[in-house]
Design an enzyme around this catalytic site. Sequence first.
Site, PDB file in Angstrom:
ATOM      1  CD  GLU A  60     -68.198 -76.965 120.955  1.00 17.37           C
ATOM      2  OE1 GLU A  60     -69.026 -77.350 120.116  1.00 17.37           O
ATOM      3  OE2 GLU A  60     -68.501 -76.716 122.142  1.00 17.37           O
ATOM      4  CB  CYS A  83     -75.214 -78.967 120.862  1.00 19.51           C
ATOM      5  SG  CYS A  83     -76.543 -78.515 119.721  1.00 19.51           S
ATOM      6  CG  HIS A 128     -72.040 -75.652 119.862  1.00 18.05           C
ATOM      7  ND1 HIS A 128     -71.638 -76.897 119.426  1.00 18.05           N
ATOM      8  CD2 HIS A 128     -73.340 -75.531 119.512  1.00 18.05           C
ATOM      9  CE1 HIS A 128     -72.652 -77.503 118.842  1.00 18.05           C
ATOM     10  NE2 HIS A 128     -73.693 -76.702 118.879  1.00 18.05           N
TER      11      HIS A 128
END
Length: 199
Positions: free
Chosen positions: A179, A82, A177
């Site tokens: 994560e 991002c 994202h």
Amino acid sequence: MTSSPVVGVLALQGDVREHAMALAEADAVARPIRRPEELAEVDALVIPGGESTTMSKLALLFGLMQPLRERVAAGMPVYGSCAGMIMLADKILDGRDDQETVGGIDMVVRRNAFGRQNESFEQAIEVRGLDGGPVHGVFIRAPWVESVGEGVEVLAALAGERIVAVRQGSLLATSFHPELTGDHRVHRYFVDMVRAQPL
């Protein structure tokens, strides 16, 4: 490269803890990075999501921007998600006039291309080089890649049109994202890139 490379997470702003946890699951040793001397001690780096203009200002304030550029130019593997994708872009659209990037990937990135916070969305994405089916992509005020140079490999695009994951040499970037999902395949892919680096 050792089997458990040391991967820094740029800890100026953004989702640092989530990346550190994902890296640990991918068998890397994660360390927060806030100072140039800490950057010098890692094998690779993750630039997390967050707010790219704030991250740029803080990198300059902490004296990290030039060391980051030097390590990237020297071939250090870096993954940006991002805002991290924006930081790795050679050129950005809709950025502030004084906004700087680390650069390294020959691409043009548009900030907040998918809309504002309330227009965030999630979508399954096929990522070239990842086994196990689509990745669950979380897009939060996400950029997209408008164009890439000849040396950039496109790894994923939404509807075959909006580029959301790229790689150029030892640099990797995604609009989304990984994560935040519990699926650590993108981080494992990156850690494998780090292990493949010559000593």
